[in-house]
Write a protein that holds these residues in place. Structure first.
Motif, PDB file in Angstrom:
ATOM      1  N   ASN A  42      -2.539   3.200  60.626  1.00 21.84           N
ATOM      2  CA  ASN A  42      -1.666   4.393  60.135  1.00 21.84           C
ATOM      3  C   ASN A  42      -2.148   4.917  59.061  1.00 21.84           C
ATOM      4  O   ASN A  42      -1.563   5.901  58.468  1.00 21.84           O
ATOM      5  N   ILE A  43      -3.569   5.061  58.600  1.00 25.81           N
ATOM      6  CA  ILE A  43      -4.310   5.612  57.846  1.00 25.81           C
ATOM      7  C   ILE A  43      -5.440   6.532  58.559  1.00 25.81           C
ATOM      8  O   ILE A  43      -6.026   5.941  59.519  1.00 25.81           O
ATOM      9  N   VAL A  44      -5.657   7.550  58.203  1.00 27.76           N
ATOM     10  CA  VAL A  44      -6.909   8.262  58.672  1.00 27.76           C
ATOM     11  C   VAL A  44      -8.066   7.836  57.956  1.00 27.76           C
ATOM     12  O   VAL A  44      -7.955   8.050  56.610  1.00 27.76           O
ATOM     13  N   LEU A  45      -9.099   7.384  58.447  1.00 30.47           N
ATOM     14  CA  LEU A  45     -10.415   7.114  57.830  1.00 30.47           C
ATOM     15  C   LEU A  45     -11.335   8.642  58.406  1.00 30.47           C
ATOM     16  O   LEU A  45     -11.428   8.765  59.574  1.00 30.47           O
ATOM     17  N   MET A  46     -11.599   9.120  57.381  1.00 29.61           N
ATOM     18  CA  MET A  46     -12.197  10.610  57.494  1.00 29.61           C
ATOM     19  C   MET A  46     -13.772  10.561  56.733  1.00 29.61           C
ATOM     20  O   MET A  46     -13.672  10.029  55.620  1.00 29.61           O
ATOM     21  N   HIS A  47     -14.529  11.237  57.324  1.00 24.56           N
ATOM     22  CA  HIS A  47     -15.805  11.416  56.782  1.00 24.56           C
ATOM     23  C   HIS A  47     -15.647  12.911  56.673  1.00 24.56           C
ATOM     24  O   HIS A  47     -15.747  13.664  57.700  1.00 24.56           O
ATOM     25  N   ILE A  48     -16.140  13.727  55.458  1.00 24.44           N
ATOM     26  CA  ILE A  48     -16.265  15.016  55.228  1.00 24.44           C
ATOM     27  C   ILE A  48     -17.679  15.208  54.983  1.00 24.44           C
ATOM     28  O   ILE A  48     -18.144  14.404  54.190  1.00 24.44           O
ATOM     29  N   LYS A  49     -17.958  16.417  55.602  1.00 25.19           N
ATOM     30  CA  LYS A  49     -19.583  16.569  55.328  1.00 25.19           C
ATOM     31  C   LYS A  49     -19.931  17.081  53.914  1.00 25.19           C
ATOM     32  O   LYS A  49     -19.128  17.649  53.183  1.00 25.19           O
ATOM     33  N   GLY A  50     -20.870  16.382  53.214  1.00 24.09           N
ATOM     34  CA  GLY A  50     -21.534  16.244  52.056  1.00 24.09           C
ATOM     35  C   GLY A  50     -20.680  15.222  51.042  1.00 24.09           C
ATOM     36  O   GLY A  50     -21.216  15.253  49.981  1.00 24.09           O
ATOM     37  N   VAL A  51     -19.898  14.488  51.361  1.00 25.48           N
ATOM     38  CA  VAL A  51     -19.372  13.479  50.775  1.00 25.48           C
ATOM     39  C   VAL A  51     -20.172  12.194  51.351  1.00 25.48           C
ATOM     40  O   VAL A  51     -19.594  11.791  52.169  1.00 25.48           O
TER      41      VAL A  51
END
Length: 168
Positions: A57-66
């Motif tokens: 129920n949590i979104v695991l996210m990768h943001i460009k540059g992080v």
């Protein structure tokens, strides 16, 4: 006037050592947040979502540059926004943020009963409108037929039809 950028979720933590973020979704479902390629830190700061998936129920996210745990940690507690132009809503749905503060008019009682204070989405059957009555008490009305009759976005009014005993 409707806000162009809407709050979509909050970065609540990090995941792993490569800069992945844990995001609490404020959308209808966490999966909805995964559909966006671009989100915003503020109205002038777009970020590119390179990958996103739901885990517990949590979104695991990768943001460009992080790309490091330290960079991800610096993002903690930031609110992610979405551009309303990037969302296509069906005709019978509205953004919750757009109706907060709307007057609620009961057609059965032929009077205003208060204003929308919140929309509770945790009910598995349907959302509930939390209405702050003019007397200060809170009233809960299902955001579904047969109670919900109409939402007049122009006038800022939600028309409902209560049943006997619901408000008294």
């Amino acid at each position: 006037m409707a806000k162009k950028f809407l709050e979509a979720g909050k970065i609540v933590g990090t995941h792993g050592v490569k800069g992945d973020l844990k995001v609490q979704s404020w959308c209808d479902s966490p999966e909805t947040l995964c559909d966006f390629d671009t989100l915003y830190l503020d109205e002038k700061s777009p970020v590119t979502v390179e990958k996103a998936q739901v885990h517990k129920n949590i979104v695991l996210m990768h943001i460009k540059g992080v790309d490091t745990m330290e960079a991800a940690e610096a993002m903690k507690n930031r609110v992610l926004l979405l551009n309303r132009d990037d969302v296509e809503l069906p005709d019978d749905l509205v953004f919750i943020q757009d109706i907060l503060g709307f007057k609620v008019y009961d057609t059965r009682l032929d009077r205003n009963i208060g204003r929308v204070r919140d929309v509770l989405t945790a009910n598995p059957a349907h959302d509930m409108y939390e209405i702050a009555g003019e007397d200060g008490r809170l009233v809960y009305i299902p955001a579904a037929k047969p109670f919900l009759k109409e939402i007049d976005m122009e006038a800022g009014v939600i028309y409902i039809e209560s049943i006997e005993g619901l408000l008294e």
